[in-house]
Every structure is written in C-alpha cells, then in structure tokens.
Design a protein around this motif. Structure first.
Motif, PDB file in Angstrom:
ATOM      1  N   ALA A  64       0.959  -1.309   0.077  1.00  0.00           N
ATOM      2  CA  ALA A  64      -0.089  -0.091   0.002  1.00  0.00           C
ATOM      3  C   ALA A  64       1.067   1.217  -0.042  1.00  0.00           C
ATOM      4  N   THR A  65       0.614   2.112  -0.986  1.00  0.00           N
ATOM      5  CA  THR A  65       1.423   3.235  -1.313  1.00  0.00           C
ATOM      6  C   THR A  65       0.689   4.525  -1.158  1.00  0.00           C
ATOM      7  N   VAL A  66       0.982   5.616  -0.766  1.00  0.00           N
ATOM      8  CA  VAL A  66       0.447   6.672  -0.639  1.00  0.00           C
ATOM      9  C   VAL A  66       1.325   7.956  -1.086  1.00  0.00           C
ATOM     10  N   THR A  67       0.986   8.713  -2.225  1.00  0.00           N
ATOM     11  CA  THR A  67       1.959   9.457  -2.735  1.00  0.00           C
ATOM     12  C   THR A  67       1.059  11.209  -2.274  1.00  0.00           C
ATOM     13  N   PRO A  68       1.969  11.848  -1.513  1.00  0.00           N
ATOM     14  CA  PRO A  68       1.389  12.913  -0.763  1.00  0.00           C
ATOM     15  C   PRO A  68       1.175  14.091  -2.075  1.00  0.00           C
ATOM     16  N   ALA A  69      -0.041  14.998  -2.125  1.00  0.00           N
ATOM     17  CA  ALA A  69      -0.580  15.979  -2.815  1.00  0.00           C
ATOM     18  C   ALA A  69      -0.881  17.071  -2.198  1.00  0.00           C
ATOM     19  N   ALA A  70      -0.480  18.159  -3.049  1.00  0.00           N
ATOM     20  CA  ALA A  70      -0.911  19.528  -2.323  1.00  0.00           C
ATOM     21  C   ALA A  70      -2.487  19.725  -2.212  1.00  0.00           C
ATOM     22  N   VAL A  71      -2.689  20.563  -1.267  1.00  0.00           N
ATOM     23  CA  VAL A  71      -4.164  20.863  -0.973  1.00  0.00           C
ATOM     24  C   VAL A  71      -4.200  22.368  -1.589  1.00  0.00           C
ATOM     25  N   GLY A  72      -5.210  22.895  -2.563  1.00  0.00           N
ATOM     26  CA  GLY A  72      -5.454  23.924  -2.923  1.00  0.00           C
ATOM     27  C   GLY A  72      -4.266  24.496  -3.734  1.00  0.00           C
ATOM     28  N   ASP A  73      -3.959  25.706  -3.557  1.00  0.00           N
ATOM     29  CA  ASP A  73      -2.806  26.380  -4.039  1.00  0.00           C
ATOM     30  C   ASP A  73      -1.543  26.106  -3.559  1.00  0.00           C
ATOM     31  N   GLN A  74      -1.343  25.151  -2.727  1.00  0.00           N
ATOM     32  CA  GLN A  74       0.142  24.784  -2.279  1.00  0.00           C
ATOM     33  C   GLN A  74       0.928  24.304  -3.367  1.00  0.00           C
ATOM     34  N   VAL A  75       2.116  24.503  -3.165  1.00  0.00           N
ATOM     35  CA  VAL A  75       3.385  23.890  -3.866  1.00  0.00           C
ATOM     36  C   VAL A  75       4.313  23.086  -3.104  1.00  0.00           C
ATOM     37  N   LEU A  76       4.357  21.956  -3.459  1.00  0.00           N
ATOM     38  CA  LEU A  76       5.254  21.101  -2.638  1.00  0.00           C
ATOM     39  C   LEU A  76       6.373  20.998  -3.469  1.00  0.00           C
ATOM     40  N   ASP A  77       7.639  21.575  -2.798  1.00  0.00           N
ATOM     41  CA  ASP A  77       8.965  21.542  -3.664  1.00  0.00           C
ATOM     42  C   ASP A  77      10.042  21.523  -2.617  1.00  0.00           C
ATOM     43  N   PRO A  78      10.731  20.360  -2.510  1.00  0.00           N
ATOM     44  CA  PRO A  78      10.668  19.329  -3.490  1.00  0.00           C
ATOM     45  C   PRO A  78       9.299  18.311  -3.289  1.00  0.00           C
ATOM     46  N   PRO A  79       8.831  17.568  -4.278  1.00  0.00           N
ATOM     47  CA  PRO A  79       7.921  16.620  -3.783  1.00  0.00           C
ATOM     48  C   PRO A  79       8.260  15.574  -2.776  1.00  0.00           C
ATOM     49  N   PRO A  80       7.517  15.505  -1.434  1.00  0.00           N
ATOM     50  CA  PRO A  80       7.567  14.228  -0.533  1.00  0.00           C
ATOM     51  C   PRO A  80       7.772  12.977  -0.864  1.00  0.00           C
TER      52      PRO A  80
END
Length: 417
Positions: free
Chosen positions: A288-304
C-alpha cells in the motif's frame, strides 16, 4: 424523562457570504453525524417548532468580502484582527453561542471540529472573541471582530480550526427521550506558521483480505484497508496505490484507489483499495503506497516521498486445485484402463500360444509322433524312404533287402536271427 446530551450538527466550515434560507453553498463539506460538525450550508435549527436558519462566513468591518475561509500566514508571536459575519436568515431574533475551536480529520476524511465540551489547545485557543453570546435580529447580519495571536513557541506548519455559531435546542430521540441538541454552523481557519515544513504521509496498520472466486478461470479480489497518518506539519491530500504480487514477483499488478481528501497535521484516516482478477498464487504480497499531494494552491517543492507499507495474505486456489484433482483422477483412470486392456491382451496371446503348443504336441491320425514332434524323418530300420524322399512300399523295401523283418544272410551262408 429528559436525557442530557449535547449533539453538534449542521456546522458550515466553508465560509461563504450568507444568503437567503433557500440558497446553497458553492462547496459543501462532508455530511455530519450526531455530535460532530457537518456540511457547509446554512443550518436550520430551533429550540421550538419554528424553524431558524443562519450562516457564518469571513467578513470585514464593511461586510462580507467573498473569502471562502480564514487563511493566514503568520510568524510566531504575530497578532491580527479580522471579522466574522453571522447572518440570521430567520424571521425572528436568534441568540447564538459564538466561539472558536480546533479542527480534526475524521476517519472518513472529513473536516471536523472538537465537540463543544472539549477545550481547544491549538489555533482555536489563539482566537479571542469579544463576547460568547450573540443576539441577532431577524434577517440581519452582525460583523464581529476577533483577534488571533500566534504564540512565540508555535510550531511551524499548518494549524486548522474554525469559528462556530451554535444554537441549543430540544429534540426527541428514537426511544422518546428528550435530548439537548447543539446545532452548529462555522467557518474554517487555516493558519500557516512560518518555519521549516515537513510534508509527510505515513501508511500504517495494513490489513489485507483475499476473496476467491468459484470460477477457476477467474481470479479473486484483494481488499487492502490501511491507515494514512499525516506525521508532518503540512495539510496534505494523497493518492493511494495498491500493488499485489505472488511468490518471486509473479503476476505483479497495481491499481489506483480513490484520491484522499485533505488530512490535517496529526490527523489520520482509513483508506480502502480493492483489486479484482488476482490469481490465487498461495501467498500474495500487498504493498500500500500513498503519494502526498498538495491541497489548494500549495506547492510541494521538492515533492515529498511516498509512504508505503507491506502485508501478506494467503490465497489458496481451491477451485483450481479441485480441477487439477479431477484431471489427475481422469488421467489415472485412463492409464489404469489401458493397463487392464494390455494385460488382458497379453493373457489372451499367452493362452493362444499354449493352445498351439498343446495341439502341435499331439500326432494326428496315426502319424509317427516322432515325425510330427520334431519334423525329422524316421531312422534306418523304421520304414526308410525312396531316393527322392518319398516313403517306399514294404515290397520294395523287401526287394532291396531292407525289410528288417526277414533274417539276413552273412557271407557264411548261415541263417542269423
């Protein structure tokens, strides 16, 4: 009998400009259950049979400004002043309780607030309202100022809560008991405290179940249920993926689950992903794998990085084993039948040979047994034969002096017997 209880229901946590009672909201939140905040819509509640509706939304000193929620980014120790608009859509005055509380993530992924009797310890405790009780005239709105002060030791990252307007009332439960009911409507607060961010989702407590199919040509279904825990300090959504493989990686497959809603820092929810058509390979491994995703206008840099966990489950191919057993039984029966026929044929051939030998050993109609037995001509003195091989008559044999039944004469001229 009156049953004392507090049930919070009908809380609106997406701030919008209040509208007439018949209006709807742009983005409704998840449905509620008794005792918990609920969808983002004007609530209808009253302590008496007359209906009452009201709404809560971000506002300003001059009125609503169209914000969907209270969203801030502040440094530790910072203070700000803002306004919350509370609108009474009813045709009679309403007296409401006004307070702030902390937000939590429900196990199903909903945005919720602490129950009314729970004391906030996070952003809900950082909000100061001028008064706890608010009386609003009919079809009117009050813009109430409040202050939000971030403690100097506040942890960096996202902090969520809400400002709530509630109305107490009386209801009757299914057993006929009177119940004190607290209907709540609120607007969300999203505060990000500056500092280092750690967006992290962790997958925990993976439970896997395999359900086989009676059809031996069809695979079974693997159901994985797991907990997704936001162990970082940023609110995140996520995309779950379930991978399944047999021993040594055989028949490896993967499937995407439904996208996860917002998970607040420290919050967790339960996710379920199913995969059909999985061949029963005795022992299956599920990832089971879950890739984090940003909420709203957030920017995840670098991607977790993605969170992952593994579990194994037995998947016995009972229908396939039954088919193999039937095929093996049919093959054994076929081989046994062939062996029986071969044995019967061998016995028949052996019996025929014995019968032939028995008949050959018997001399037919007075024929010399020695001739029949071994095929050799009789010895001298036992009948003889002509030069061409044909038997000679007795007269001829006597004329040639070959008849051994008469005495022979030697050179002395004397008879010998």
């Amino acid at each position: 009998m009156r049953l004392l209880a507090t049930i919070a229901a009908g809380i609106a946590l997406l701030g919008v400009v209040p509208a007439p009672p018949a209006s709807t909201l742009a983005a409704p939140a998840p449905a509620t259950r008794p005792g918990q905040p609920g969808p983002s819509a004007p609530s209808s509640a009253s302590p008496d049979p007359a209906a009452a509706t009201w709404g809560v939304a971000p506002s300003s000193a001059r009125g609503p400004n169209g914000r969907a929620a209270f969203s801030y980014k502040l440094d530790p120790g910072a203070t700000l002043t803002d306004y919350v608009g509370v609108t009474n859509h009813s045709t009679r005055p309403l007296t409401l309780n006004l307070y702030a509380s902390d937000a939590v993530t429900t196990t199903r992924g909903g945005f919720d607030l602490l129950a009314a009797d729970q004391k906030p310890t996070d952003v809900g405790s950082w909000v100061r309202l001028p008064r706890r009780t608010l009386t609003i005239p009919s079809t009117s709105r009050l813009d109430v100022p409040f202050t939000l002060t971030v403690p100097r030791n506040a942890t960096p990252g996202d902090h969520a809560g809400g400002i709530v307007a509630s109305l107490a009332g009386i209801a009757v439960d299914a057993q006929g008991n009177q119940v004190a009911v607290d209907h709540r409507v609120g607007a969300r607060i999203y505060l990000r405290v500056t500092g280092e961010l750690h967006p992290t989702l962790t997958v925990e407590d993976v439970r896997v179940r395999h359900t086989g199919s009676v059809n031996p040509l069809a695979g079974g279904t693997v159901t994985a249920t797991f907990t997704v825990h936001n162990t970082g300090n940023v609110r995140l959504a996520g995309q779950p993926v379930l991978g399944v493989a047999g021993p040594f990686g055989l028949a490896r497959r993967s499937v995407d689950g439904e996208a996860l809603p917002e998970i607040l820092p420290g919050g967790e929810l339960t996710a379920t992903v199913r995969m059909s058509g999985v061949p029963p390979l005795f022992r299956l491994t599920a990832n089971a794998t879950v890739t984090p995703a940003a909420v709203g206008d957030q920017v995840l840099d670098p991607p977790p990085p993605a969170g992952t966990a593994r579990a194994a489950v037995w998947a016995m191919p009972w229908p396939q084993l039954a088919v193999l057993a039937l095929l093996a039984l049919a093959g054994w029966a076929l081989i046994a039948a062939r062996r029986r026929r071969a044995a019967q044929l061998a016995r028949a051939v052996a019996a025929a040979r014995e019968e032939g030998r028995a008949q050959a050993s018997r001399a037919p109609d007075g024929q010399d047994a020695a001739v029949v037995a071994d095929g050799q001509p009789p010895a001298a003195g036992d009948g003889g034969s002509a030069p061409d091989g044909r038997p000679m008559p007795d007269a001829d044999r006597r004329g040639l002096g070959l008849d051994n039944r008469h005495p022979t004469i030697d050179h002395t001229g004397k008879d010998e017997k």
